[in-house]
Motif scaffolding. Sequence first.
Motif: not given
Lengths: 247, 247
Positions: A29, A32, A38, A40, A114, A121, B1, B3-5, B7, B9, B117, B121, B166-169
């Motif tokens: 989580s 993100r 990007n 990281q 985060n 949570n 979580m 709301i974090l997942s 995200h 921009t 966040i 939300n 969603k962008t990659d991680r």
Amino acid sequence: MDILSQHRTIRKFTDKSVSKEILDSLITSSIRASTSGNMQLYSLILTQNSDVKDKLVPLHFNQPVALSAPVLITVCADFNRFSLWCLNNKANPGYDNFLSFLTTSIDALLVAQNLCIAAENIGLGICYLGTSTYNADEIINVLQMPKLTFPITTIAIGWPDEIPLKTDRLPIEAVIHSEVYHDYSASAINEFYAMKENLESSKKFVEENHKQHLSQVFTDVRYSKKDNEFFSEKILQTLRKQGFLNE
Amino acid sequence: MDILSQHRTIRKFTDKSVSKEILDSLITSSIRASTSGNMQLYSLILTQNSDVKDKLVPLHFNQPVALSAPVLITVCADFNRFSLWCLNNKANPGYDNFLSFLTTSIDALLVAQNLCIAAENIGLGICYLGTSTYNADEIINVLQMPKLTFPITTIAIGWPDEIPLKTDRLPIEAVIHSEVYHDYSASAINEFYAMKENLESSKKFVEENHKQHLSQVFTDVRYSKKDNEFFSEKILQTLRKQGFLNE
């Protein structure tokens, strides 16, 4: 938002460990979070083994919370991994400078926050160890961190063994500026800090430290000019050593 | 979580404004973030007026998102307010140094991420403007920021007019280190960055920039050594001017 509003720092944890599954889920989580280009630019070092922990805890000035937490996560600004990727692919990384240090620190701190929210949570408790920057040099040695990395903060995580009261905050008007920065008059400062000064805990703090005013506990005892200057010089030397101030 | 997942921009906003009630509520949640010694070393400058915005947007390199957002929140590291409180009460603040700059920047960034966040939300979209540090000097002038403050980041906020993918991680294994830092072998780097390199968007990016490899787009075009060194020097001068490097 409830999960944010309910935050309190936890300094006492039960003996229960935090499973790998949970830690992986929190980290999934947390990454993100927004990140510069990007890229990281962070690493998370998870310390659970008592051998390593025994070396880290004194560097956090033996804070009981560091000892009590089953997991310490050293949150690292990290331009090393990205630079290695560049070098491996005939690109010329230019990240041995102060802007890059700031960019990677920002990335790392957004992930840290985060992570804390994700942890809270599911009922975990957290405490930030601000001492990470003070003894960055020694932490880097213990954690075998390479150049272009820096321990910007540490999060102690575990299952809470206390439910402390929420701490005070200034009224939001104290931190909000409309359009431009409006500097504070003496009377505005007095008004904004009145509640904090009048708390029973503050009064006790002043008395115990034999001071006249709460602010003097900060300037003379907790965060003195002498200490701040000593650690500033130490941190700048460490940044130089880590390759972030190549002039 | 969740709301974090979830995200992503947001860079395009509708014309709808964000009410004072909503902004106050977001800020009320955000300032529950952990803060060093509960000193709350940050200020939030909310820019909505077009006169001020017109001056800020070019300092963010005219990014369309800065122009499109109904609110820009300049998140400031701020040891000014706390120091004034000390001075008003016969305490001697010693926060004109680099450690204090780091401490206040950390405080400010934790609040920034909380704010994002809380905003997401309730369906708002956010975009961090990393350009804040690049042109900190000029932003300080426009926003009339005093000594011992620094614009560490800016958040563009508004109601989303797009739902980007969603962008990659990187895989989480790339950012996690067990016990101590484990430096990366060339093959580990190749493995961790393979997915990113093979994305269609990455390939297009490499082609458009006439490069051989994705990393070269970063080193030669987006974040070049020359630019990084230029802005590093500029930022250090600004920190000196703001009183955070009093040697």
